[in-house]
Design an enzyme around this catalytic site. Structure first.
Site, PDB file in Angstrom:
ATOM      1  N   GLU A   1      34.630  37.048  47.410  1.00  0.00           N
ATOM      2  CA  GLU A   1      35.027  36.583  48.481  1.00  0.00           C
ATOM      3  C   GLU A   1      34.031  37.088  49.603  1.00  0.00           C
ATOM      4  OE1 GLU A   1      39.787  35.961  47.505  1.00  0.00           O
ATOM      5  OE2 GLU A   1      39.092  37.943  48.110  1.00  0.00           O
TER       6      GLU A   1
ATOM      7  N   ASP B   1      48.527  49.838  41.495  1.00  0.00           N
ATOM      8  CA  ASP B   1      46.949  50.314  40.898  1.00  0.00           C
ATOM      9  C   ASP B   1      47.064  51.702  40.487  1.00  0.00           C
ATOM     10  OD1 ASP B   1      46.321  48.070  41.907  1.00  0.00           O
ATOM     11  OD2 ASP B   1      44.802  48.895  43.367  1.00  0.00           O
TER      12      ASP B   1
ATOM     13  N   ALA C   1      48.188  42.097  43.732  1.00  0.00           N
ATOM     14  CA  ALA C   1      49.220  42.095  44.631  1.00  0.00           C
ATOM     15  C   ALA C   1      50.430  41.692  43.942  1.00  0.00           C
ATOM     16  CB  ALA C   1      49.087  41.421  45.858  1.00  0.00           C
TER      17      ALA C   1
END
Lengths: 427, 427
Positions: free
Chosen positions: B168, B297, B313
């Site tokens: 990204e 996480d 997420a």
């Protein structure tokens, strides 16, 4: 090809460059320490967590991207070599035919520069983010503090200086604590926040008429702000402020008092006033260097009324525009003109729904002055998208009492060294 | 009254707290180092100057202001005293009946922590602002640089790590240099920027199917990004990167490779995996402490498929929600359930108009995947105003190729110490 060098891209520098945009046979170089033009009048709203920095700043090179005769360099000026017509910077030396100096002013602590650490001023985006961090952190720390004296200290905010910046900051902090934070805390009552505005002179907003200044004072007191006039700050430390014998314990002190023009003025032959501004000729040039012009907060211009013009945006805008037009005249073999300031008035906002406005003989205070303030600031804000986003933020914040940018951003970006929350009392 | 202590307000912690909001007889305390919840999936857009920090972050206490049973404290955890059921922080000690640990992960340099200085990671807002500063400053410095080798180095950007963040970032940097900056510079051609994405493994986006990963690779190359697989970084310094014998001179290196779970895991009795995640029971609790739950996480959960769930997420959101529901069940004298992850798929965007998407057997790449990406991210973004402002920024940026937050913000807020532009090569 003639070359104009513009130092600084505030209101004066930017407005001068706009006149030159696309003019053939003219090369324009803008040098600024930052990569953006900052809409300074709204900087206090960044400090008060209402707006994001990018909403009041636009990249300079983007403004002029369509005009190939304008070059933008991010750099810092080291030396003005007026006799050989060149400027030395950290990114090289630039010769010029005309030089426009529009480097503005910075905060000044009247010889007490050590105060800065405990009382930041509000001139840059970095400072606004730092003030926001201190204000928001004070509330967070108050929420976890059990000692009631310390809690009172954490909820005491002192603003030194009752000019527009000080008044606008005081109003914004009051709104934050009375409305925005109203229901967010469990262990403190943010409405019991003490905001103290200290002014050394006889009244706040000294640039406005006495009537409006009194009106502003009364309105601030209605908002819970204590206005203290005739009080001179004698000491600032990590725990508060001294005014002679009087002491205020406060975790957060903000500086909105002294201002001094760019130190570059000291490199030029010419008379400086007490604020470090250089005295300019009727056409805004320097006596000994007719090819150097000085504008905005850096210049002392008193040919019109005998008193120097204030360091406000309309003065800088008009001066930048005027200088550029005069240079074009001279390049077209026409004589220079003298600068004449058209008074567009003054405005200062005092929290939600209230402002003071003075245009010539018109003196207005209250809601309608605030509406004028809104439109003037939106109108002058650069960039369509910024206008729209700021309007949206304001509308949302007006209706919901919430603020759009309540982030505590730390200095250190490194994960391993960043200890998250700043320790109490040390900022 | 039972008390639940939640450490961390990322997706897992926040979603757990939402379940508890307004529940009678239950006190919830959230402790976080920051005062905001960060929408991490869009953090790379802050680094790439497209969004402002406040657009993807909301104050935690504001989210829960209406619910008096939820208290929020900004603080840092020092010690988990699991045996006496309390947590020691810099803002006091908190006892608990249930503890939800959701402190996430941080960047990890595999023992080469000194690399951080020259290759920042992208986990916090501070880091995103720092990356933005480095990227924009590299272009500014290239504009003033006359030496052609140095210019090439300034316009070389290396991204280490080919996961979603790396991909990204590479896509966003390519868009910045090819479109946004196209006409803004006079002395450089931003289109000649080199963006190099380094991946140690056999392919980028290893969490996606091979076909999509190849597709992403090809699209990145179309955008001018060099994708280098099977390359292991052996050294990072202020001038570039070594991969064994090969050396790339680059002024800007970004780290998107290693991740390690919160070091708090080491304070707990329990098995840790290679990424420092603690192995949890089928109900996400710890073997030796059934009243401690770990989510997101920070947790290693492999009961469902034998392989640990990814740190994305949807996993964190579902786990936070599940844990809170289970606690409420137990408080209502019902048995706990086992966690079952519902795969909502994976998404990664690759610059303008392109993304890859994988939901179960559905594998999609290109424009329509990008449209899905847009809607999913807007949908999950917290706060009506944030959704609207982000949509507006995206629409404007899509139509004009401009970016909304091109500001170089420095570390030091002090006027007297801030030397404006960072010196070249030293960042």
């Amino acid at each position: 090809m003639a070359r104009v060098l513009i130092l600084g891209s505030g209101f004066a520098g930017l407005n001068a460059a706009k006149v030159f945009a696309g003019v053939k046979g003219l090369e324009v170089i803008i040098i600024d320490q930052k990569n953006y033009h900052l809409f300074q009048p709204l900087l206090y709203q960044v400090a008060a967590a209402a707006l994001s920095p990018a909403e009041i700043a636009v990249p300079i090179r983007n403004i002029f991207s369509r005009y190939n005769n304008i070059k933008v360099f991010q750099g810092k000026v080291h030396k003005i070599k007026a006799d050989t017509k060149s400027v030395l910077t950290n990114v090289g030396e630039f010769r010029y035919d005309y030089l426009i100096m529009a480097c503005g002013a910075r905060h000044f602590y009247f010889g007490n520069e050590v105060w800065e650490e405990n009382a930041p001023g509000l001139k840059t985006i970095e400072q606004a983010i730092e003030i926001r961090r201190r204000v928001l952190t004070a509330f967070e720390n108050a929420e976890t503090e059990n000692d009631s004296d310390k809690k009172v200290k954490l909820l005491t905010f002192v603003i030194v200086g009752g000019g527009s910046t000080g008044v606008e900051l005081a109003g914004a902090l009051s709104e934050l604590s009375r409305f925005t934070f109203a229901k967010d805390f469990r262990n403190i009552d943010p409405k019991r926040t003490r905001i103290i505005l200290i002014e050394a002179g006889p009244r706040i907003l000294p640039n406005f008429s006495e009537k409006l200044s009194l009106r502003a004072s009364r309105h601030l007191e209605k908002l819970g702000v204590q206005v203290r006039i005739f009080k001179k700050v004698t000491k600032i430390d990590v725990d508060g402020v001294n005014m002679g014998d009087e002491r205020i314990e406060a975790a957060t002190v903000l500086w909105a008092a002294g201002i001094q023009a760019s130190s570059l003025n000291r490199q030029l032959k010419g008379e400086l006033d007490s604020m470090g501004r250089i005295v300019v000729e009727p056409d805004l040039s320097l006596k000994h260097y007719p090819e150097i012009f000085v504008a905005g907060d850096q210049a002392h211009f008193s040919h019109q009324t005998g008193k120097p013009l204030h360091g406000i945006a309309p003065v800088a805008l008009q001066q930048g525009h005027f200088i550029a037009k005069n240079i074009l005249k001279e390049l077209g073999d026409k004589p220079r003109e003298k600068f004449h300031y058209i008074d567009k008035g003054q405005l200062a906002t005092i929290g939600r729904n209230n402002a003071v406005l003075e245009i010539g003989r018109l003196k207005l205070g209250g809601f309608w002055a605030w509406i004028v303030w809104l439109f003037v600031h939106i109108y002058y804000l650069i960039g369509f998208k910024n206008k729209f986003v700021v309007l949206l933020q304001w509308a949302s914040s007006y209706l919901t009492y919430q603020k759009g940018a309540r982030l505590i951003v730390n200095h250190d970006w490194r994960f391993y060294r960043d200890d998250g929350l700043q320790k109490k009392r040390t900022h």
